[in-house]
Design a protein around this motif. Structure first.
Motif, mmCIF file in Angstrom:
data_model
loop_
_atom_site.group_PDB
_atom_site.id
_atom_site.type_symbol
_atom_site.label_atom_id
_atom_site.label_comp_id
_atom_site.label_asym_id
_atom_site.label_seq_id
_atom_site.Cartn_x
_atom_site.Cartn_y
_atom_site.Cartn_z
ATOM 1 N N LEU A 225 0.842 -1.187 0.000
ATOM 2 C CA LEU A 225 0.000 0.000 0.000
ATOM 3 C C LEU A 225 0.878 1.238 0.000
ATOM 4 C CD1 LEU A 225 -2.722 -1.044 2.596
ATOM 5 C CD2 LEU A 225 -2.880 -1.073 0.103
ATOM 6 N N SER B 274 -1.396 8.060 -0.084
ATOM 7 C CA SER B 274 -1.680 9.174 -0.984
ATOM 8 C C SER B 274 -1.062 10.442 -0.396
ATOM 9 C CB SER B 274 -3.193 9.354 -1.132
ATOM 10 O OG SER B 274 -3.476 10.559 -1.814
ATOM 11 N N HIS C 261 -3.513 3.147 -0.827
ATOM 12 C CA HIS C 261 -4.031 2.363 -1.941
ATOM 13 C C HIS C 261 -2.901 1.559 -2.555
ATOM 14 C CE1 HIS C 261 -7.727 4.727 -1.776
ATOM 15 N NE2 HIS C 261 -6.982 5.824 -1.756
ATOM 16 N N PHE D 174 -4.261 0.582 -8.050
ATOM 17 C CA PHE D 174 -5.263 1.634 -7.884
ATOM 18 C C PHE D 174 -4.775 2.939 -8.507
ATOM 19 C CE2 PHE D 174 -6.866 5.276 -5.484
ATOM 20 C CZ PHE D 174 -8.237 5.063 -5.522
#
Length: 103
Positions: free
Chosen positions: A6, A9, A16, A20
């Motif tokens: 992950l 952001s 994400h 993604f």
């Protein structure tokens, strides 16, 4: 290849997967995040590649050394880098053990 890692952001703070961000690279709302995460993903891939190369090298050395050790043969040519490195590791191991025992 789907990545399970992950990436946070940079603008939103949410996490994400790389897939993604990659699927939203043309979305104006996500293009800045994609560009920033793309750099991090690139360096993660380079690091993973180096780890795999080192692992293959280590396994190759083991495949050469273990059968020779089991047959009481000379493991490496005396004075070669690997021979000196193995002796160095051996000395460091016993140095640490000595420091732990003696204090």
């Amino acid at each position: 290849m789907a990545s399970g890692k992950l990436y946070e952001s940079p603008t939103r703070g949410s996490e994400h997967t790389w897939d993604f961000y990659k699927s939203r690279k043309n979305n104006p709302n996500w293009v800045d995040d994609y560009q920033l995460v793309k750099k991090e993903h690139f360096w993660d891939q380079i690091f993973d590649l180096l780890v795999y190369i080192d692992l293959i090298e280590f396994l190759t050395i083991l495949l050469i050394a273990v059968p020779r050790i089991m047959n009481n043969q000379q493991v490496f040519i005396p004075g070669c880098f690997l021979d000196r490195f193995v002796k160095f590791l051996h000395q460091m191991f016993f140095y640490v053990i000595w420091k732990v025992i003696v204090g």
